[in-house]
Design a protein around this motif. Structure first.
Motif, PDB file in Angstrom:
ATOM      1  N   VAL A   2       0.836  -1.199   0.000  1.00  0.00           N
ATOM      2  CA  VAL A   2       0.000   0.000   0.000  1.00  0.00           C
ATOM      3  C   VAL A   2       0.875   1.255   0.000  1.00  0.00           C
ATOM      4  O   VAL A   2       1.873   1.341   0.726  1.00  0.00           O
ATOM      5  CB  VAL A   2      -0.931   0.007   1.225  1.00  0.00           C
ATOM      6  N   ARG A   3       0.466   2.240  -0.816  1.00  0.00           N
ATOM      7  CA  ARG A   3       1.196   3.506  -0.886  1.00  0.00           C
ATOM      8  C   ARG A   3       0.237   4.677  -0.726  1.00  0.00           C
ATOM      9  O   ARG A   3      -0.986   4.506  -0.817  1.00  0.00           O
ATOM     10  CB  ARG A   3       1.950   3.609  -2.209  1.00  0.00           C
ATOM     11  N   ASP A  23      -3.567   5.509  -2.381  1.00  0.00           N
ATOM     12  CA  ASP A  23      -4.341   4.322  -2.741  1.00  0.00           C
ATOM     13  C   ASP A  23      -5.719   4.349  -2.080  1.00  0.00           C
ATOM     14  O   ASP A  23      -5.862   4.764  -0.921  1.00  0.00           O
ATOM     15  CB  ASP A  23      -3.618   3.048  -2.285  1.00  0.00           C
ATOM     16  N   VAL A  68      -8.239   1.825  -0.622  1.00  0.00           N
ATOM     17  CA  VAL A  68      -8.115   0.434  -0.193  1.00  0.00           C
ATOM     18  C   VAL A  68      -9.390  -0.067   0.474  1.00  0.00           C
ATOM     19  O   VAL A  68     -10.213   0.705   0.979  1.00  0.00           O
ATOM     20  CB  VAL A  68      -6.933   0.260   0.785  1.00  0.00           C
ATOM     21  N   ARG A 115      -9.305   6.219   1.502  1.00  0.00           N
ATOM     22  CA  ARG A 115      -8.070   6.569   0.797  1.00  0.00           C
ATOM     23  C   ARG A 115      -6.925   6.738   1.798  1.00  0.00           C
ATOM     24  O   ARG A 115      -7.067   7.425   2.814  1.00  0.00           O
ATOM     25  CB  ARG A 115      -8.246   7.872   0.007  1.00  0.00           C
ATOM     26  N   ARG A 129      -6.823  -3.292  -3.103  1.00  0.00           N
ATOM     27  CA  ARG A 129      -6.711  -1.894  -3.548  1.00  0.00           C
ATOM     28  C   ARG A 129      -7.675  -1.689  -4.717  1.00  0.00           C
ATOM     29  O   ARG A 129      -7.639  -2.421  -5.708  1.00  0.00           O
ATOM     30  CB  ARG A 129      -5.279  -1.594  -3.982  1.00  0.00           C
ATOM     31  N   ASP A 188      -9.190  -0.606  -8.039  1.00  0.00           N
ATOM     32  CA  ASP A 188      -8.619  -0.247  -9.335  1.00  0.00           C
ATOM     33  C   ASP A 188      -9.618   0.505 -10.202  1.00  0.00           C
ATOM     34  O   ASP A 188      -9.251   1.396 -10.956  1.00  0.00           O
ATOM     35  CB  ASP A 188      -8.180  -1.519 -10.074  1.00  0.00           C
ATOM     36  N   ARG A 211      -5.105   8.510 -11.041  1.00  0.00           N
ATOM     37  CA  ARG A 211      -3.929   8.417 -10.177  1.00  0.00           C
ATOM     38  C   ARG A 211      -3.837   9.643  -9.269  1.00  0.00           C
ATOM     39  O   ARG A 211      -4.047  10.770  -9.717  1.00  0.00           O
ATOM     40  CB  ARG A 211      -2.639   8.323 -11.012  1.00  0.00           C
ATOM     41  N   LEU A 217       4.071   6.256  -6.533  1.00  0.00           N
ATOM     42  CA  LEU A 217       2.670   5.842  -6.435  1.00  0.00           C
ATOM     43  C   LEU A 217       2.544   4.377  -6.836  1.00  0.00           C
ATOM     44  O   LEU A 217       3.430   3.806  -7.478  1.00  0.00           O
ATOM     45  CB  LEU A 217       1.802   6.697  -7.358  1.00  0.00           C
ATOM     46  N   SER A 218       1.442   3.768  -6.461  1.00  0.00           N
ATOM     47  CA  SER A 218       1.171   2.398  -6.883  1.00  0.00           C
ATOM     48  C   SER A 218       0.899   2.354  -8.379  1.00  0.00           C
ATOM     49  O   SER A 218       0.322   3.285  -8.943  1.00  0.00           O
ATOM     50  CB  SER A 218      -0.032   1.834  -6.128  1.00  0.00           C
TER      51      SER A 218
END
Length: 258
Positions: free
Chosen positions: A82-83, A86, A88, A103, A186, A188, A200, A210-211
């Protein structure tokens, strides 16, 4: 008396039952297209089922990114991946006894506070959050600086006025943070209604990488390509038969005019 013979000789070049030139090759290509299409179609679905999980978001706390009742596709990930930025899916029993969608705005070791000119600040940097509802501040009321412990996350909803997020749990033992291990997936994309991939969160780029998006686009491309090949291959037989019948009728009409 020498009657006229009624025996006729079939014209050179074969009768009407002769297979058109190239039909065997066409049939083989058709079968190959259907087989390949099935592999791509079923493989794409299988890959998607392994990588993604569907969730229904019950509240409006992530509006406008995700509305209440939206069906999302979330990539199964480990919490260590996780970044910042994200969105989630996680489950923390101190928050609720059900999966929640928020978030990530800060990770272990970060400091986070609000607000400076109505904007969030992480590690001393003011964060641009274009995913928030237009014209709204980062928080309806400020909160003091929070240092996120290692291995934990600080999470907010995009609809800050109504979201029950980390700011609502600041007095908890964990200071509103959630363990990375509580993250299941996460998000998408919003699958229904079809809003496509989430944008993004570029405002966090100055703090680190970033992821990367998951393989959803590739999965969808495989399924579509497979469906096209299946339909195209299956259509070869009827089209070939119609073409053969048309040639037969044309040949019959020409013979009768002689």
């Amino acid at each position: 008396m020498g009657g006229e013979s009624t025996t006729r000789t079939a014209p050179r070049g074969g009768g009407a039952n002769k297979r058109p030139v190239g039909s065997r090759t066409g049939q083989r290509l058709s079968n190959l297209a259907v087989a390949l299409g099935l592999v791509l179609f079923l493989g794409g679905f299988a890959w998607g089922a392994v990588v993604y999980r569907p969730y229904t978001v019950p509240t409006s706390s992530m509006t406008p990114s995700i509305d209440a009742g939206d069906r999302v596709l979330a990539q199964r990930i480990d919490g260590s991946d996780v970044r910042r930025g994200d969105v989630v899916v996680f489950k923390d029993t101190t928050w609720a006894n059900a999966p929640m969608v928020k978030r990530v705005v800060a990770v272990g070791g970060d400091t986070v506070s609000c607000c400076q000119e109505g904007r969030l600040k992480v590690n001393g940097k003011v964060i641009d959050e274009p995913y928030l509802p237009a014209g709204t501040p980062a928080e309806s009321s400020g909160f003091p600086t929070v240092t996120v412990p290692e291995g934990r996350l600080f999470l907010l909803g995009d609809e800050r006025d109504t979201s029950v997020d980390s700011t609502a749990h600041l007095t908890d033992a964990a200071g509103g943070t959630v363990s990375r291990g509580a993250v299941d997936a996460r998000v998408d994309a919003v699958a229904w209604p079809v809003n496509g991939m989430l944008e993004r969160p570029t405002g966090f780029e100055t703090l680190g990488d970033l992821s990367s998006p998951g393989p959803l686009r590739t999965v969808v491309a495989l399924v579509i390509a497979g469906a096209v090949l299946i339909l195209g291959g299956a259509a070869h037989g009827p089209i070939a038969k119609r073409a053969a019948a048309s040639r037969t009728r044309s040949g019959t009409g020409t013979a009768g005019a002689r």
